[in-house]
Design an enzyme around this catalytic site. Structure first.
Site, PDB file in Angstrom:
ATOM      1  N   LYS A 166       0.813  -1.219   0.000  1.00  0.00           N
ATOM      2  CA  LYS A 166       0.000   0.000   0.000  1.00  0.00           C
ATOM      3  C   LYS A 166       0.842   1.263   0.000  1.00  0.00           C
ATOM      4  O   LYS A 166       0.373   2.331  -0.380  1.00  0.00           O
ATOM      5  CB  LYS A 166      -0.972  -0.007   1.176  1.00  0.00           C
ATOM      6  CG  LYS A 166      -2.058  -1.065   1.038  1.00  0.00           C
ATOM      7  CD  LYS A 166      -3.425  -0.476   1.197  1.00  0.00           C
ATOM      8  CE  LYS A 166      -4.544  -1.449   0.902  1.00  0.00           C
ATOM      9  NZ  LYS A 166      -4.440  -2.732   1.619  1.00  0.00           N
ATOM     10  N   SER A 183      -8.603  -0.031   7.224  1.00  0.00           N
ATOM     11  CA  SER A 183      -8.543  -1.050   8.265  1.00  0.00           C
ATOM     12  C   SER A 183      -7.098  -1.303   8.671  1.00  0.00           C
ATOM     13  O   SER A 183      -6.832  -2.222   9.417  1.00  0.00           O
ATOM     14  CB  SER A 183      -9.195  -2.339   7.776  1.00  0.00           C
ATOM     15  OG  SER A 183      -8.544  -2.792   6.617  1.00  0.00           O
ATOM     16  N   GLU A 226      -9.854 -13.917  -2.678  1.00  0.00           N
ATOM     17  CA  GLU A 226     -10.527 -13.297  -1.539  1.00  0.00           C
ATOM     18  C   GLU A 226     -10.674 -14.296  -0.405  1.00  0.00           C
ATOM     19  O   GLU A 226     -10.648 -15.501  -0.638  1.00  0.00           O
ATOM     20  CB  GLU A 226     -11.966 -12.917  -1.919  1.00  0.00           C
ATOM     21  CG  GLU A 226     -12.100 -12.002  -3.074  1.00  0.00           C
ATOM     22  CD  GLU A 226     -13.561 -11.745  -3.399  1.00  0.00           C
ATOM     23  OE1 GLU A 226     -13.992 -10.593  -3.261  1.00  0.00           O
ATOM     24  OE2 GLU A 226     -14.268 -12.695  -3.801  1.00  0.00           O
ATOM     25  N   GLY A 240     -15.886 -13.502   2.403  1.00  0.00           N
ATOM     26  CA  GLY A 240     -16.218 -12.238   1.744  1.00  0.00           C
ATOM     27  C   GLY A 240     -15.973 -12.305   0.249  1.00  0.00           C
ATOM     28  O   GLY A 240     -15.048 -11.694  -0.269  1.00  0.00           O
ATOM     29  N   ASP A 284     -17.421 -11.064  -2.382  1.00  0.00           N
ATOM     30  CA  ASP A 284     -18.139 -10.083  -3.208  1.00  0.00           C
ATOM     31  C   ASP A 284     -17.508  -9.924  -4.589  1.00  0.00           C
ATOM     32  O   ASP A 284     -18.210  -9.696  -5.575  1.00  0.00           O
ATOM     33  CB  ASP A 284     -18.184  -8.727  -2.495  1.00  0.00           C
ATOM     34  CG  ASP A 284     -16.800  -8.167  -2.274  1.00  0.00           C
ATOM     35  OD1 ASP A 284     -16.091  -8.692  -1.392  1.00  0.00           O
ATOM     36  OD2 ASP A 284     -16.397  -7.239  -2.992  1.00  0.00           O
TER      37      ASP A 284
HETATM   38  C1  LIG Z   1      -5.166  -3.784   1.296  1.00  0.00           C
HETATM   39  C2  LIG Z   1      -4.527  -5.098   1.244  1.00  0.00           C
HETATM   40  C3  LIG Z   1      -4.926  -6.061   0.311  1.00  0.00           C
HETATM   41  C4  LIG Z   1      -6.074  -5.830  -0.647  1.00  0.00           C
HETATM   42  O1  LIG Z   1      -5.757  -4.818  -1.573  1.00  0.00           O
HETATM   43  P1  LIG Z   1      -6.894  -4.125  -2.486  1.00  0.00           P
HETATM   44  O2  LIG Z   1      -6.161  -3.130  -3.291  1.00  0.00           O
HETATM   45  O3  LIG Z   1      -7.883  -3.504  -1.540  1.00  0.00           O
HETATM   46  O4  LIG Z   1      -7.516  -5.210  -3.271  1.00  0.00           O
HETATM   47  C5  LIG Z   1      -4.242  -7.257   0.269  1.00  0.00           C
HETATM   48  N1  LIG Z   1      -3.229  -7.521   1.120  1.00  0.00           N
HETATM   49  C6  LIG Z   1      -2.822  -6.626   2.041  1.00  0.00           C
HETATM   50  C7  LIG Z   1      -1.702  -6.993   2.946  1.00  0.00           C
HETATM   51  C8  LIG Z   1      -3.451  -5.389   2.129  1.00  0.00           C
HETATM   52  O5  LIG Z   1      -3.040  -4.509   3.045  1.00  0.00           O
END
Ligand SMILES: *Cc1c(COP(=O)(O)O)cnc(C)c1O
Length: 327
Positions: free
Chosen positions: A63, A88, A214, A218, A220
């Site tokens: 991220k 989160s 996923e 969840g 979706d």
């Molecule tokens: C946020 C996150 C994801 C999911 O990423 P998206 O871009 O929301 O699909 C997967 N793994 C980790 C460790 C994350 O922090």
């Protein structure tokens, strides 16, 4: 740019050109993470697996890439007023740290039951943290009010062109390092990482199949792909706390629909088994959400046998007390 790129831009959708621009923006700020292999994992699956280790990324997850890119793309005035994020966990830490490194004030809205380590780390990066109840409060509405009241730029965790483009840089590095792949398996929450990865694959490894994975509780994304429209579910409960999203985004879904081969699910106990494998055999700390892709490969949920397969280990943020409780 192709004609299709022009159409996509008009809809606000990022293209590989945006991933490429993100690579330049985050160069020297985000780490180029290692790609690791394991003979044992290959023997177990009959595949040749390449693990892209975003657990070693700054702030502990991919991220940071999107956060860095989105903040770097802001105007000077916007940077002076500051940024806000709701998350989160890993997006919050990423925004807090990327903002700090770029001298931008950050306000972060986090669920009160987020892992203690993630709350502490976010405060530790110098951000102001405001908590909310993830099961009863609408974080998006709260975030919007907060941003409006304080003149902050709200940076969402996945449904934003600069975020998607930034997340796509991990897969771009992977293809650059190991060459074209038959498959790429990606942990999926709101779909920013999957959409960005798919843009990179389309350009750098056009025959590569993309799988999003996923938590079983969840699904979706799987439902949305099947229905051909975004399906919203109640906030799921799973140990994959980075993927507890209730729907894909308006930007991530069309990219995923166009480029992703399939979306599959794995149960929580398969995540625990994958965590154990990474810790014991590869000496890697990978958080439950970070194991979604690997668990799908290890359990045969994605048919990897005989293929060259990239697996994104998306993050490593799990405190040792919770880590120990899984076993
Ligand atoms: C946020 C996150 C994801 C999911 O990423 P998206 O871009 O929301 O699909 C997967 N793994 C980790 C460790 C994350 O922090």
């Amino acid at each position: 740019m192709t004609a299709a790129d022009h159409v996509n831009h008009a809809r606000g959708l990022p293209s590989f050109a945006d991933v490429d621009a993100a690579r330049q923006r985050i160069l020297g700020i985000a780490h180029r993470t290692p790609v690791m292999t394991s003979r044992t994992a290959n023997a177990l699956t009959g595949a040749h697996l390449f693990f892209k280790c975003e657990n070693f990324q700054r702030a502990g997850a991919f991220k940071f890439r999107g956060a860095c890119n989105a903040i770097a793309a802001l105007s000077d005035e916007a940077r002076a007023r500051g940024v806000a994020a709701f998350s989160s966990g890993n997006h919050a830490q990423a925004i807090a740290y990327a903002a700090k490194l770029q001298g931008v004030p950050a306000t972060i809205l986090m669920p009160a039951d987020a892992p203690a380590m993630k709350l502490a780390a976010t405060r530790g990066y110098g951000a102001e943290v405001i908590t909310y109840d993830r099961y009863t409060e609408d974080r998006e509405a709260l975030g919007r009010v907060l941003a409006e009241e304080r003149g902050l730029t709200l940076i969402p965790p996945f449904d934003h062109a600069d975020i998607i483009a930034g997340q796509g840089t991990a897969a771009a590095e992977l293809f650059e390092e190991v060459g074209p792949l038959d498959m790429l398996i990606v942990p999926l929450g709101g779909g920013g990482l999957t959409a960005g990865s798919a843009l990179s694959a389309e350009k750098l490894s056009p025959d590569c199949e993309i799988y999003g994975v996923e938590p079983e509780a969840g699904d979706d994304g799987r439902q949305s792909l099947k229905a051909g429209e975004i399906v919203t579910i109640a906030v799921p409960r799973s140990i994959a706390d980075g993927a507890l999203t209730s729907r894909l985004g308006h930007l991530t879904f069309p990219i995923i629909r166009r480029l992703v081969t399939d979306i599959l699910t794995v149960p929580d106990d398969a995540l625990v088994e994958a965590m154990r494998f990474f810790a014991e055999r590869m000496k890697l700390v990978v958080e439950p959400t970070g194991c979604l892709g690997a668990a799908a490969a290890f359990t045969g949920t994605v048919p990897v046998a005989g293929k060259r397969v990239g697996v994104i280990l998306s993050g490593g943020n799990v405190d040792m007390a919770s880590f120990a409780r899984f076993f």
